[in-house]
Scaffold this motif. Sequence first.
Motif, PDB file in Angstrom:
ATOM      1  N   THR A 124      13.101  -5.792  47.207  1.00 10.04           N
ATOM      2  CA  THR A 124      13.174  -4.372  47.557  1.00 10.04           C
ATOM      3  C   THR A 124      14.606  -3.998  47.934  1.00 10.04           C
ATOM      4  O   THR A 124      15.420  -4.875  48.251  1.00 10.04           O
ATOM      5  CB  THR A 124      12.255  -4.029  48.748  1.00 10.04           C
ATOM      6  OG1 THR A 124      12.644  -4.821  49.882  1.00 10.04           O
ATOM      7  CG2 THR A 124      10.795  -4.284  48.425  1.00 10.04           C
ATOM      8  N   LEU A 125      14.883  -2.700  47.902  1.00 16.73           N
ATOM      9  CA  LEU A 125      16.175  -2.164  48.343  1.00 16.73           C
ATOM     10  C   LEU A 125      15.913  -1.142  49.437  1.00 16.73           C
ATOM     11  O   LEU A 125      14.996  -0.324  49.315  1.00 16.73           O
ATOM     12  CB  LEU A 125      16.857  -1.431  47.194  1.00 16.73           C
ATOM     13  CG  LEU A 125      17.803  -2.171  46.258  1.00 16.73           C
ATOM     14  CD1 LEU A 125      18.421  -1.178  45.299  1.00 16.73           C
ATOM     15  CD2 LEU A 125      18.885  -2.920  47.004  1.00 16.73           C
ATOM     16  N   LEU A 126      16.716  -1.171  50.494  1.00 12.92           N
ATOM     17  CA  LEU A 126      16.620  -0.157  51.540  1.00 12.92           C
ATOM     18  C   LEU A 126      17.430   1.054  51.103  1.00 12.92           C
ATOM     19  O   LEU A 126      18.635   0.949  50.880  1.00 12.92           O
ATOM     20  CB  LEU A 126      17.144  -0.710  52.869  1.00 12.92           C
ATOM     21  CG  LEU A 126      17.019   0.219  54.082  1.00 12.92           C
ATOM     22  CD1 LEU A 126      15.554   0.475  54.438  1.00 12.92           C
ATOM     23  CD2 LEU A 126      17.753  -0.359  55.289  1.00 12.92           C
ATOM     24  N   VAL A 127      16.753   2.197  50.967  1.00 15.42           N
ATOM     25  CA  VAL A 127      17.445   3.412  50.533  1.00 15.42           C
ATOM     26  C   VAL A 127      17.120   4.559  51.490  1.00 15.42           C
ATOM     27  O   VAL A 127      16.171   4.504  52.263  1.00 15.42           O
ATOM     28  CB  VAL A 127      17.043   3.829  49.095  1.00 15.42           C
ATOM     29  CG1 VAL A 127      17.349   2.720  48.109  1.00 15.42           C
ATOM     30  CG2 VAL A 127      15.575   4.228  49.004  1.00 15.42           C
ATOM     31  N   GLU A 128      17.953   5.584  51.415  1.00 14.37           N
ATOM     32  CA  GLU A 128      17.702   6.809  52.168  1.00 14.37           C
ATOM     33  C   GLU A 128      17.408   7.904  51.154  1.00 14.37           C
ATOM     34  O   GLU A 128      18.125   8.057  50.166  1.00 14.37           O
ATOM     35  CB  GLU A 128      18.920   7.179  53.019  1.00 14.37           C
ATOM     36  CG  GLU A 128      18.656   8.354  53.950  1.00 14.37           C
ATOM     37  CD  GLU A 128      19.808   8.569  54.927  1.00 14.37           C
ATOM     38  OE1 GLU A 128      19.718   8.032  56.040  1.00 14.37           O
ATOM     39  OE2 GLU A 128      20.763   9.268  54.562  1.00 14.37           O
ATOM     40  N   ILE A 134      10.716  10.595  47.690  1.00 13.18           N
ATOM     41  CA  ILE A 134      11.021   9.166  47.797  1.00 13.18           C
ATOM     42  C   ILE A 134      10.691   8.490  46.464  1.00 13.18           C
ATOM     43  O   ILE A 134       9.572   8.611  45.970  1.00 13.18           O
ATOM     44  CB  ILE A 134      10.196   8.508  48.931  1.00 13.18           C
ATOM     45  CG1 ILE A 134      10.565   9.133  50.283  1.00 13.18           C
ATOM     46  CG2 ILE A 134      10.425   7.005  48.957  1.00 13.18           C
ATOM     47  CD1 ILE A 134       9.647   8.710  51.417  1.00 13.18           C
ATOM     48  N   PRO A 135      11.663   7.796  45.868  1.00 11.32           N
ATOM     49  CA  PRO A 135      11.359   7.095  44.607  1.00 11.32           C
ATOM     50  C   PRO A 135      10.416   5.927  44.871  1.00 11.32           C
ATOM     51  O   PRO A 135      10.465   5.309  45.945  1.00 11.32           O
ATOM     52  CB  PRO A 135      12.728   6.612  44.130  1.00 11.32           C
ATOM     53  CG  PRO A 135      13.586   6.572  45.350  1.00 11.32           C
ATOM     54  CD  PRO A 135      13.054   7.612  46.292  1.00 11.32           C
ATOM     55  N   GLU A 157      21.885   1.402  39.874  1.00 11.73           N
ATOM     56  CA  GLU A 157      21.876   2.860  39.811  1.00 11.73           C
ATOM     57  C   GLU A 157      20.575   3.370  40.414  1.00 11.73           C
ATOM     58  O   GLU A 157      19.485   3.045  39.931  1.00 11.73           O
ATOM     59  CB  GLU A 157      21.998   3.325  38.355  1.00 11.73           C
ATOM     60  CG  GLU A 157      22.224   4.824  38.238  1.00 11.73           C
ATOM     61  CD  GLU A 157      22.435   5.271  36.800  1.00 11.73           C
ATOM     62  OE1 GLU A 157      22.168   6.451  36.533  1.00 11.73           O
ATOM     63  OE2 GLU A 157      22.851   4.444  35.961  1.00 11.73           O
ATOM     64  N   LEU A 158      20.698   4.141  41.480  1.00 10.31           N
ATOM     65  CA  LEU A 158      19.517   4.633  42.190  1.00 10.31           C
ATOM     66  C   LEU A 158      19.048   5.963  41.600  1.00 10.31           C
ATOM     67  O   LEU A 158      19.841   6.711  41.027  1.00 10.31           O
ATOM     68  CB  LEU A 158      19.835   4.815  43.675  1.00 10.31           C
ATOM     69  CG  LEU A 158      20.197   3.538  44.435  1.00 10.31           C
ATOM     70  CD1 LEU A 158      20.614   3.872  45.859  1.00 10.31           C
ATOM     71  CD2 LEU A 158      19.029   2.566  44.457  1.00 10.31           C
ATOM     72  N   PRO A 159      17.752   6.265  41.754  1.00  9.78           N
ATOM     73  CA  PRO A 159      17.257   7.562  41.288  1.00  9.78           C
ATOM     74  C   PRO A 159      17.982   8.704  41.996  1.00  9.78           C
ATOM     75  O   PRO A 159      18.494   8.535  43.116  1.00  9.78           O
ATOM     76  CB  PRO A 159      15.773   7.526  41.687  1.00  9.78           C
ATOM     77  CG  PRO A 159      15.446   6.084  41.857  1.00  9.78           C
ATOM     78  CD  PRO A 159      16.698   5.435  42.337  1.00  9.78           C
ATOM     79  N   ALA A 162      18.621   9.588  46.010  1.00 13.45           N
ATOM     80  CA  ALA A 162      18.510   8.399  46.863  1.00 13.45           C
ATOM     81  C   ALA A 162      19.881   7.746  47.021  1.00 13.45           C
ATOM     82  O   ALA A 162      20.666   7.694  46.078  1.00 13.45           O
ATOM     83  CB  ALA A 162      17.531   7.397  46.267  1.00 13.45           C
ATOM     84  N   THR A 163      20.183   7.281  48.225  1.00  9.98           N
ATOM     85  CA  THR A 163      21.433   6.562  48.472  1.00  9.98           C
ATOM     86  C   THR A 163      21.114   5.216  49.120  1.00  9.98           C
ATOM     87  O   THR A 163      20.098   5.075  49.814  1.00  9.98           O
ATOM     88  CB  THR A 163      22.372   7.355  49.409  1.00  9.98           C
ATOM     89  OG1 THR A 163      21.663   7.663  50.624  1.00  9.98           O
ATOM     90  CG2 THR A 163      22.838   8.642  48.766  1.00  9.98           C
ATOM     91  N   LEU A 164      21.977   4.262  48.878  1.00 13.89           N
ATOM     92  CA  LEU A 164      21.778   2.919  49.422  1.00 13.89           C
ATOM     93  C   LEU A 164      21.955   2.939  50.939  1.00 13.89           C
ATOM     94  O   LEU A 164      22.921   3.494  51.447  1.00 13.89           O
ATOM     95  CB  LEU A 164      22.774   1.960  48.772  1.00 13.89           C
ATOM     96  CG  LEU A 164      22.558   0.468  49.010  1.00 13.89           C
ATOM     97  CD1 LEU A 164      21.243   0.012  48.406  1.00 13.89           C
ATOM     98  CD2 LEU A 164      23.706  -0.313  48.396  1.00 13.89           C
TER      99      LEU A 164
END
Length: 199
Positions: A124-128, A134-135, A157-159, A162-164
């Motif tokens: 998983t990736l933690l995103v804001e 929310i993707p 590349e995030l949707p 969304a930011t990392l």
Amino acid sequence: MAEIKLATEVRTEFGKGAARRIRRANQVPGVVYGHGAEPVHVTLPGHELLLALRTANVLIGLKIDGKDALVIPKAVQRHPLKGTIEHVDLLTVKRGEKVQVEIAVHAEGDLAPGANLLEFVQNTLLVEAEATHIPESVTVSVAGLDAGDSIVAKDIELPKGATLAGDEDAIVIQVVAAQAEEPTEDEAAEAAETEGAEA
């Protein structure tokens, strides 16, 4: 992301006995918290909640004491054998509000030729992201990667929107060379007998 509405009741009984009674009635005990408000203990319909939670970071609309609330699941406790939901923690969110969530990472494409293995260091990736957008997941191409190659969080590349939020240099996926398996004792003994017979 579509919002799923669930019926809910405020819970006044607590403890293991009360929780067992709630589960016997095909309901799930839960707690709703966030925005500095006092946590509210609720019961939710078991089957509908199970279906809703099939979608990662699902947005759930509740009516608590006549007031509408938007929540996302933060912690879900499941029965270790049956897989049924034992308890759920729900975080209150507002439209337009940014929240930090973990989204699943999927890989697509074929690795470079050779006996290489794809290893997920993080699933998983933690995103804001905005609470109502929310993707569910992110897909990463691993096409052509060879042993020793890796993909770090900042390369993904995030949707849109969304930011990392986690460590940008954290390795998410790496390619490792397949290890030759050690022969088992039986195989080693068999090889030794074959060598002896040939000598």
